[in-house]
Each structure stands twice: as structure tokens, then as C-alpha cells.
Design a protein around this motif. Structure first.
Motif, PDB file in Angstrom:
ATOM      1  N   PHE A 200       0.831  -1.206   0.000  1.00 26.36           N
ATOM      2  CA  PHE A 200       0.000   0.000   0.000  1.00 26.36           C
ATOM      3  C   PHE A 200       0.865   1.256   0.000  1.00 26.36           C
ATOM      4  O   PHE A 200       0.529   2.254  -0.640  1.00 26.36           O
ATOM      5  N   ALA A 201       1.984   1.224   0.706  1.00 24.88           N
ATOM      6  CA  ALA A 201       2.912   2.361   0.691  1.00 24.88           C
ATOM      7  C   ALA A 201       3.534   2.515  -0.696  1.00 24.88           C
ATOM      8  O   ALA A 201       3.693   3.637  -1.197  1.00 24.88           O
ATOM      9  N   MET A 202       3.882   1.396  -1.316  1.00 24.69           N
ATOM     10  CA  MET A 202       4.442   1.458  -2.662  1.00 24.69           C
ATOM     11  C   MET A 202       3.394   1.964  -3.656  1.00 24.69           C
ATOM     12  O   MET A 202       3.708   2.761  -4.553  1.00 24.69           O
ATOM     13  N   LEU A 203       2.171   1.523  -3.504  1.00 23.33           N
ATOM     14  CA  LEU A 203       1.084   1.976  -4.370  1.00 23.33           C
ATOM     15  C   LEU A 203       0.858   3.478  -4.215  1.00 23.33           C
ATOM     16  O   LEU A 203       0.628   4.186  -5.207  1.00 23.33           O
ATOM     17  N   ALA A 204       0.942   3.982  -2.998  1.00 19.80           N
ATOM     18  CA  ALA A 204       0.777   5.421  -2.764  1.00 19.80           C
ATOM     19  C   ALA A 204       1.871   6.213  -3.473  1.00 19.80           C
ATOM     20  O   ALA A 204       1.602   7.283  -4.030  1.00 19.80           O
ATOM     21  N   LEU A 205       3.091   5.709  -3.471  1.00 13.92           N
ATOM     22  CA  LEU A 205       4.171   6.383  -4.196  1.00 13.92           C
ATOM     23  C   LEU A 205       3.907   6.390  -5.696  1.00 13.92           C
ATOM     24  O   LEU A 205       4.149   7.388  -6.384  1.00 13.92           O
ATOM     25  N   ILE A 206       3.411   5.287  -6.212  1.00 15.15           N
ATOM     26  CA  ILE A 206       3.142   5.185  -7.651  1.00 15.15           C
ATOM     27  C   ILE A 206       1.996   6.115  -8.053  1.00 15.15           C
ATOM     28  O   ILE A 206       2.093   6.868  -9.025  1.00 15.15           O
ATOM     29  N   VAL A 207       0.902   6.089  -7.297  1.00  9.52           N
ATOM     30  CA  VAL A 207      -0.273   6.887  -7.634  1.00  9.52           C
ATOM     31  C   VAL A 207       0.017   8.382  -7.527  1.00  9.52           C
ATOM     32  O   VAL A 207      -0.432   9.177  -8.358  1.00  9.52           O
TER      33      VAL A 207
ATOM     34  N   GLY B 198       2.772   9.803  -8.056  1.00 11.57           N
ATOM     35  CA  GLY B 198       3.743  10.204  -9.061  1.00 11.57           C
ATOM     36  C   GLY B 198       5.099  10.567  -8.492  1.00 11.57           C
ATOM     37  O   GLY B 198       6.000  10.970  -9.220  1.00 11.57           O
ATOM     38  N   SER B 199       5.269  10.437  -7.200  1.00 12.55           N
ATOM     39  CA  SER B 199       6.546  10.815  -6.583  1.00 12.55           C
ATOM     40  C   SER B 199       7.569   9.681  -6.615  1.00 12.55           C
ATOM     41  O   SER B 199       8.658   9.829  -6.087  1.00 12.55           O
ATOM     42  N   VAL B 200       7.221   8.567  -7.242  1.00 14.02           N
ATOM     43  CA  VAL B 200       8.164   7.456  -7.331  1.00 14.02           C
ATOM     44  C   VAL B 200       9.378   7.855  -8.169  1.00 14.02           C
ATOM     45  O   VAL B 200      10.479   7.351  -7.948  1.00 14.02           O
ATOM     46  N   VAL B 201       9.198   8.792  -9.103  1.00 11.56           N
ATOM     47  CA  VAL B 201      10.307   9.245  -9.944  1.00 11.56           C
ATOM     48  C   VAL B 201      11.343   9.985  -9.099  1.00 11.56           C
ATOM     49  O   VAL B 201      12.549   9.819  -9.292  1.00 11.56           O
ATOM     50  N   GLN B 202      10.890  10.795  -8.139  1.00 13.64           N
ATOM     51  CA  GLN B 202      11.808  11.535  -7.277  1.00 13.64           C
ATOM     52  C   GLN B 202      12.314  10.680  -6.112  1.00 13.64           C
ATOM     53  O   GLN B 202      13.348  10.966  -5.537  1.00 13.64           O
ATOM     54  N   GLN B 203      11.583   9.641  -5.770  1.00 10.27           N
ATOM     55  CA  GLN B 203      11.890   8.822  -4.592  1.00 10.27           C
ATOM     56  C   GLN B 203      12.291   7.403  -4.971  1.00 10.27           C
ATOM     57  O   GLN B 203      11.864   6.439  -4.327  1.00 10.27           O
ATOM     58  N   VAL B 204      13.115   7.230  -5.979  1.00  5.67           N
ATOM     59  CA  VAL B 204      13.501   5.893  -6.443  1.00  5.67           C
ATOM     60  C   VAL B 204      14.175   5.073  -5.336  1.00  5.67           C
ATOM     61  O   VAL B 204      13.825   3.908  -5.133  1.00  5.67           O
ATOM     62  N   PRO B 205      15.141   5.637  -4.571  1.00  3.25           N
ATOM     63  CA  PRO B 205      15.745   4.825  -3.497  1.00  3.25           C
ATOM     64  C   PRO B 205      14.724   4.361  -2.444  1.00  3.25           C
ATOM     65  O   PRO B 205      14.809   3.252  -1.944  1.00  3.25           O
ATOM     66  N   LEU B 206      13.771   5.221  -2.136  1.00  2.00           N
ATOM     67  CA  LEU B 206      12.724   4.839  -1.182  1.00  2.00           C
ATOM     68  C   LEU B 206      11.881   3.702  -1.743  1.00  2.00           C
ATOM     69  O   LEU B 206      11.584   2.729  -1.028  1.00  2.00           O
ATOM     70  N   PHE B 207      11.511   3.790  -3.003  1.00  3.40           N
ATOM     71  CA  PHE B 207      10.699   2.748  -3.616  1.00  3.40           C
ATOM     72  C   PHE B 207      11.453   1.410  -3.656  1.00  3.40           C
ATOM     73  O   PHE B 207      10.893   0.362  -3.338  1.00  3.40           O
ATOM     74  N   VAL B 208      12.719   1.463  -4.022  1.00  4.24           N
ATOM     75  CA  VAL B 208      13.528   0.235  -4.057  1.00  4.24           C
ATOM     76  C   VAL B 208      13.683  -0.331  -2.654  1.00  4.24           C
ATOM     77  O   VAL B 208      13.612  -1.546  -2.447  1.00  4.24           O
ATOM     78  N   GLY B 209      13.864   0.533  -1.662  1.00  5.41           N
ATOM     79  CA  GLY B 209      13.946   0.074  -0.273  1.00  5.41           C
ATOM     80  C   GLY B 209      12.663  -0.593   0.195  1.00  5.41           C
ATOM     81  O   GLY B 209      12.694  -1.626   0.867  1.00  5.41           O
ATOM     82  N   LEU B 210      11.531  -0.007  -0.160  1.00  6.79           N
ATOM     83  CA  LEU B 210      10.244  -0.612   0.191  1.00  6.79           C
ATOM     84  C   LEU B 210      10.058  -1.954  -0.503  1.00  6.79           C
ATOM     85  O   LEU B 210       9.529  -2.898   0.078  1.00  6.79           O
ATOM     86  N   LEU B 211      10.499  -2.021  -1.759  1.00  4.23           N
ATOM     87  CA  LEU B 211      10.387  -3.269  -2.504  1.00  4.23           C
ATOM     88  C   LEU B 211      11.245  -4.367  -1.870  1.00  4.23           C
ATOM     89  O   LEU B 211      10.787  -5.505  -1.674  1.00  4.23           O
ATOM     90  N   LEU B 212      12.474  -4.029  -1.494  1.00  4.58           N
ATOM     91  CA  LEU B 212      13.352  -5.008  -0.844  1.00  4.58           C
ATOM     92  C   LEU B 212      12.824  -5.398   0.538  1.00  4.58           C
ATOM     93  O   LEU B 212      12.898  -6.567   0.939  1.00  4.58           O
ATOM     94  N   ALA B 213      12.273  -4.424   1.259  1.00  2.84           N
ATOM     95  CA  ALA B 213      11.685  -4.722   2.567  1.00  2.84           C
ATOM     96  C   ALA B 213      10.488  -5.648   2.416  1.00  2.84           C
ATOM     97  O   ALA B 213      10.271  -6.549   3.246  1.00  2.84           O
ATOM     98  N   ASN B 214       9.704  -5.464   1.356  1.00  8.66           N
ATOM     99  CA  ASN B 214       8.554  -6.323   1.117  1.00  8.66           C
ATOM    100  C   ASN B 214       8.999  -7.748   0.812  1.00  8.66           C
ATOM    101  O   ASN B 214       8.398  -8.712   1.292  1.00  8.66           O
TER     102      ASN B 214
END
Length: 82
Positions: free
Chosen positions: A44-51, A53-69
Motif C-alpha cells: 500500500f505504501a508502494m502503491l501510494a508512491l506510484i499513484v 507520481g513521486s516514485v520518480v523523485q523517490q527511487v531509493p525509497l521505492f527500491v527500499g520498500l520493494l526489498l523490505a517487502n
């Protein structure tokens, strides 16, 4: 008559294996519980980043969430499988 006290032990008592096993079971169960529910919530946190549109600015955060998942999925895999 013996002057040995019935309240003194000659050797120290070690923790029982059942106590250690119970503690280990509790620790493993707690880790699996936390892993399972983290694996449920993190997408849900990853989905919020995608929806947003801040996933482009927050790539390390998104990758960290993905690895944590992925880690949470691995840890929580055995939760409630008796």
C-alpha cells in the motif's frame, strides 16, 4: 546428623530446555507475525508512491520498500501454518 542445608544446591541450575524452546518459539512466531503483516501493508505504501507520481523523485525509497517487502514475505511465510 548432617549439617547440610536442604535449601542450598551444590550445582547451579541451568534453564530448562522447555523454557528455551518456549522462548525460541515465541521469538520465531513474533518475527513471522511481523513479517506477514509487513508484507501485507508495504504494498500500500508502494502503491501510494506510484499513484502520487513521486516514485520518480523517490527511487531509493521505492527500491527500499520493494526489498523490505521481499524480506517480509520471506520472514512471514510460515505465519499460521500449523
Amino acid at each position: 546428623m548432617s549439617n547440610a542445608s536442604p535449601f542450598r544446591r551444590s550445582t547451579p541450575e541451568l534453564p530448562s530446555t522447555t523454557g528455551v524452546q518456549r522462548l525460541q518459539s515465541f521469538a520465531v512466531g513474533s518475527a513471522q507475525f511481523a513479517g506477514f503483516w509487513s508484507a501485507v501493508v508495504l504494498p500500500f505504501a508502494m502503491l501510494a508512491l506510484i499513484v502520487s507520481g513521486s516514485v520518480v523523485q523517490q527511487v531509493p525509497l521505492f527500491v527500499g520498500l520493494l526489498l523490505a517487502n521481499v524480506a517480509a514475505l520471506r520472514v512471514g511465510h510460515g505465519h499460521k501454518q500449523d
